[in-house]
Design an enzyme around this catalytic site. Structure first.
Site, PDB file in Angstrom:
ATOM      1  NE  ARG A  64      -3.860   2.108   0.562  1.00 37.87           N
ATOM      2  CZ  ARG A  64      -5.171   2.137   0.349  1.00 37.87           C
ATOM      3  NH1 ARG A  64      -5.821   1.039   0.071  1.00 37.87           N
ATOM      4  NH2 ARG A  64      -5.826   3.268   0.363  1.00 37.87           N
ATOM      5  CB  THR A 107     -18.255  15.001  -4.780  1.00 38.10           C
ATOM      6  OG1 THR A 107     -19.665  15.114  -4.647  1.00 38.10           O
ATOM      7  CG2 THR A 107     -17.919  13.995  -5.873  1.00 38.10           C
ATOM      8  CG  HIS A 108     -19.859  10.953   0.801  1.00 40.99           C
ATOM      9  ND1 HIS A 108     -19.284   9.716   0.633  1.00 40.99           N
ATOM     10  CD2 HIS A 108     -20.887  10.789   1.667  1.00 40.99           C
ATOM     11  CE1 HIS A 108     -19.945   8.833   1.374  1.00 40.99           C
ATOM     12  NE2 HIS A 108     -20.916   9.462   2.014  1.00 40.99           N
ATOM     13  CB  ALA A 141      -5.499  11.502   7.499  1.00 43.62           C
ATOM     14  CG  ASP A 144     -16.325  10.193   3.105  1.00 47.04           C
ATOM     15  OD1 ASP A 144     -15.624  10.681   2.205  1.00 47.04           O
ATOM     16  OD2 ASP A 144     -16.912   9.104   2.993  1.00 47.04           O
TER      17      ASP A 144
HETATM   18  C1  GAR Z   1     -20.565   9.855  -7.058  1.00 48.30           C
HETATM   19  O1  GAR Z   1     -21.920   9.901  -6.673  1.00 48.30           O
HETATM   20  C2  GAR Z   1     -19.678  10.124  -5.865  1.00 48.30           C
HETATM   21  O2  GAR Z   1     -20.249  10.957  -4.906  1.00 48.30           O
HETATM   22  C3  GAR Z   1     -19.486   8.739  -5.300  1.00 48.30           C
HETATM   23  O3  GAR Z   1     -19.325   7.942  -6.412  1.00 48.30           O
HETATM   24  C4  GAR Z   1     -20.137   8.453  -7.472  1.00 48.30           C
HETATM   25  C5  GAR Z   1     -19.307   8.445  -8.723  1.00 48.30           C
HETATM   26  O4  GAR Z   1     -20.112   8.345  -9.844  1.00 48.30           O
HETATM   27  N1  GAR Z   1     -18.361   8.710  -4.414  1.00 48.30           N
HETATM   28  C6  GAR Z   1     -18.321   7.999  -3.286  1.00 48.30           C
HETATM   29  O5  GAR Z   1     -19.206   7.230  -2.936  1.00 48.30           O
HETATM   30  C7  GAR Z   1     -17.074   8.199  -2.455  1.00 48.30           C
HETATM   31  N2  GAR Z   1     -17.206   7.587  -1.171  1.00 48.30           N
HETATM   32  P1  GAR Z   1     -19.473   8.374 -11.318  1.00 48.30           P
HETATM   33  O6  GAR Z   1     -18.448   7.245 -11.409  1.00 48.30           O
HETATM   34  O7  GAR Z   1     -20.621   8.166 -12.238  1.00 48.30           O
HETATM   35  O8  GAR Z   1     -18.822   9.709 -11.487  1.00 48.30           O
END
Ligand code: GAR
Length: 196
Positions: A64, A107-108, A141, A144
């Site tokens: 890692r 973005t979450h 770190a 989220d």
């Molecule tokens: C997005 O909704 C983003 O918020 C999420 O993955 C999706 C990506 O969609 N991220 C997470 O869940 C991070 N923990 P995409 O591949 O269609 O852009």
């Protein structure tokens, strides 16, 4: 224009929204590189737009820590002012975090601090919330846990599945993220100052 690198793991619809806005000459940012941790379907959006891509696989590295260093090197190779995680499903290690203090955002698909982690949509649905949404944060770190930069609320419908709810969240999430990236890259900041 301000150079931005985007990291993805998935289908890349979020990346596509960032690329579309970034294609306008008056947009304050330019996506200069897209990096994935596997041969993600979303890389096709970058390739179609003529944006350089790189794939840095955990399996190709001894451990890692070696992967963390390789990912940090790949990002540094594009000299970004801002790094955007757009559906990047791995935690970032110290090499990348330390190279771009305060200049990595994520973005979450949930209203943090509720439902962090890899299954934000599924977990919110299972909990029975009536309103969920999306959150753009500064990455630290933790999982989220970073400073919240922007949020948008999305109603949960009675008949929602994880897929239908996630799709509706994405419709609200993508313009929100594009707005934040525009705002952060438009500001006239010194090299030393954290961007967010
Ligand atoms: C997005 O909704 C983003 O918020 C999420 O993955 C999706 C990506 O969609 N991220 C997470 O869940 C991070 N923990 P995409 O591949 O269609 O852009």
């Amino acid at each position: 224009r301000t150079p931005v690198v985007v990291l993805i793991s998935g289908t890349g619809s979020t990346l596509a929204a960032l690329l579309e806005a970034g294609a306008h000459p008056d947009c304050p940012y330019e996506i200069v590189g897209v990096i994935a941790d596997k041969e993600a379907a979303g890389l096709a959006h970058a390739r179609a737009a003529g944006v350089p891509t790189a794939v840095v696989r955990l399996a190709d590295h001894a451990d890692r820590a070696a992967w963390d260093r390789a990912l940090a090197e790949a990002v540094a190779g594009f000299s970004p002012r801002l790094v955007v995680l757009a559906g990047f499903m791995k935690l970032l290690g110290a090499p990348l975090l330390e190279a771009h203090p305060g200049r990595i955002i994520n973005t979450h698909p949930a209203l943090l601090p509720s439902f962090p982690g890899a299954h934000g949509v599924r977990d919110a649905l299972a909990h029975g919330v009536k309103v969920t949404g999306a959150t753009v944060i500064e990455v630290d770190a933790g999982v989220d846990t970073g400073r919240i930069l922007a949020q948008v609320a999305v109603e949960v419908h009675e008949d929602d599945t994880e897929a239908t709810l996630h799709e509706r969240i994405k419709q609200a999430e993508q313009p929100l993220l594009v707005d934040v990236v525009r705002r952060l890259t438009a500001a006239n900041r010194t090299e030393q100052e954290p961007i967010a």
